[in-house]
Design an enzyme around this catalytic site. Sequence first.
Site, PDB file in Angstrom:
ATOM      1  N   ASN A 214       1.178  -1.378   0.059  1.00 39.07           N
ATOM      2  CA  ASN A 214      -0.013   0.103   0.226  1.00 39.07           C
ATOM      3  C   ASN A 214       0.891   1.051   0.180  1.00 39.07           C
ATOM      4  OD1 ASN A 214      -1.777   1.594   0.533  1.00 39.07           O
ATOM      5  ND2 ASN A 214      -2.246   1.206   2.392  1.00 39.07           N
TER       6      ASN A 214
ATOM      7  N   LYS B 263       0.072   3.869   0.119  1.00 38.79           N
ATOM      8  CA  LYS B 263      -0.815   5.657   0.243  1.00 38.79           C
ATOM      9  C   LYS B 263      -0.125   6.334  -0.540  1.00 38.79           C
ATOM     10  CE  LYS B 263       0.471   2.746   4.438  1.00 38.79           C
ATOM     11  NZ  LYS B 263       0.230   3.688   6.491  1.00 38.79           N
TER      12      LYS B 263
ATOM     13  N   HIS C 266      -9.661   0.175   5.324  1.00 41.49           N
ATOM     14  CA  HIS C 266      -8.064   0.281   5.450  1.00 41.49           C
ATOM     15  C   HIS C 266      -8.571   1.595   6.172  1.00 41.49           C
ATOM     16  CE1 HIS C 266      -4.108   2.439   6.381  1.00 41.49           C
ATOM     17  NE2 HIS C 266      -3.946   1.329   6.037  1.00 41.49           N
TER      18      HIS C 266
ATOM     19  N   GLU D  66      -6.816   4.041   7.980  1.00 43.54           N
ATOM     20  CA  GLU D  66      -6.678   5.580   7.851  1.00 43.54           C
ATOM     21  C   GLU D  66      -7.896   6.333   6.917  1.00 43.54           C
ATOM     22  OE1 GLU D  66      -2.699   5.266   5.860  1.00 43.54           O
ATOM     23  OE2 GLU D  66      -2.114   4.294   7.849  1.00 43.54           O
TER      24      GLU D  66
ATOM     25  N   GLU E  84      -4.492  -5.745  10.551  1.00 46.22           N
ATOM     26  CA  GLU E  84      -4.156  -4.651  10.729  1.00 46.22           C
ATOM     27  C   GLU E  84      -4.157  -3.590  11.903  1.00 46.22           C
ATOM     28  OE1 GLU E  84      -2.398  -2.963   6.640  1.00 46.22           O
ATOM     29  OE2 GLU E  84      -3.977  -1.434   7.036  1.00 46.22           O
TER      30      GLU E  84
ATOM     31  N   GLY F 115       2.146   1.875  10.670  1.00 43.65           N
ATOM     32  CA  GLY F 115       3.417   2.983  10.859  1.00 43.65           C
ATOM     33  C   GLY F 115       4.193   3.114  12.056  1.00 43.65           C
TER      34      GLY F 115
ATOM     35  N   SER G 257       3.451  -2.193   9.840  1.00 39.59           N
ATOM     36  CA  SER G 257       5.054  -2.562  10.483  1.00 39.59           C
ATOM     37  C   SER G 257       6.021  -3.226   9.884  1.00 39.59           C
ATOM     38  CB  SER G 257       5.698  -2.347  11.441  1.00 39.59           C
ATOM     39  OG  SER G 257       4.724  -0.248  12.306  1.00 39.59           O
TER      40      SER G 257
ATOM     41  N   GLY H 212       2.953  -1.359   3.967  1.00 38.75           N
ATOM     42  CA  GLY H 212       3.249   0.075   3.450  1.00 38.75           C
ATOM     43  C   GLY H 212       4.135   0.605   3.580  1.00 38.75           C
TER      44      GLY H 212
END
Length: 249
Positions: free
Chosen positions: A9, A11, A93, A95, A163, A169, A209, A230
């Site tokens: 991903n 992003k 997701h 986010e 996740e 992250g 991560s 990510g």
Amino acid sequence: MRRKLAAGNWKMNGTAASLTELEALKSSLPTNAPDVVICPPAPLLYRATQAAKETGIQIGAQDCHMQESGAFTGDVSASMIADTGATHVIVGHSERRDAHEERDRDVRKKAKTAWAAGLTAIICIGETLEDHEANNTLDIIAGQLAGSLPSAVTPTNTVIAYEPIWAIGTGKVPTLEQIVEVHDFIRERLTSRYGTEIADMIPLLYGGSVKPDNAATIFKAANVDGALVGGASLKAADFAPIITALSQS
Ligand code: PEP
């Protein structure tokens, strides 16, 4: 045998110049590579599908609108994504759930719209740090599975990515025992809702991560069939060792 999948991903990172990473990734892939999907930002999708030709790498989007078409300025529909040659789309997701206030029912609608366009939906679920610390993880996951997954899930139209939000992250990763516990739980819930034949074949990804130095440990979990990555998917030099670790698991 369930198929293994490494999904990247990107992003809101990358421009056309970043697509050289696809060729670099192809040259670094092991011969028995699992499925690999790269999800660049929407404006790069078409160019990415062109750049990925002959590489064996598939392309996915990071989100789609829940409606087929209409007056939704700035949004992108699942059929537009399919029209670029992309094969997958991430929905739900954390986010998006956070910054765009997407709820389980929105995610469920997006997954159905994705299927109608012929895309595989990578449906994301995961608990907050607060819920993790309060030992609410399994309750949260049960609720998200019940709310975000449509009833017509099949092993080809759906991938589930667990996740934990606190791991995305941050460099923090759950212990292997925690990863095993949650993925085993997800498989059990899928079995009770869809039956063994379907549940056993749905790929479950871990995300949060994942890096070259922890991937092999994470892939020891029997119900982890791959990863949604990510930061470490942006560069072939980081993503390739993760894919190699998956191929060896
Ligand atoms: C993600 O955004 O889905 C993700 C897992 O990010 P990272 O690998 O950077 O934690």
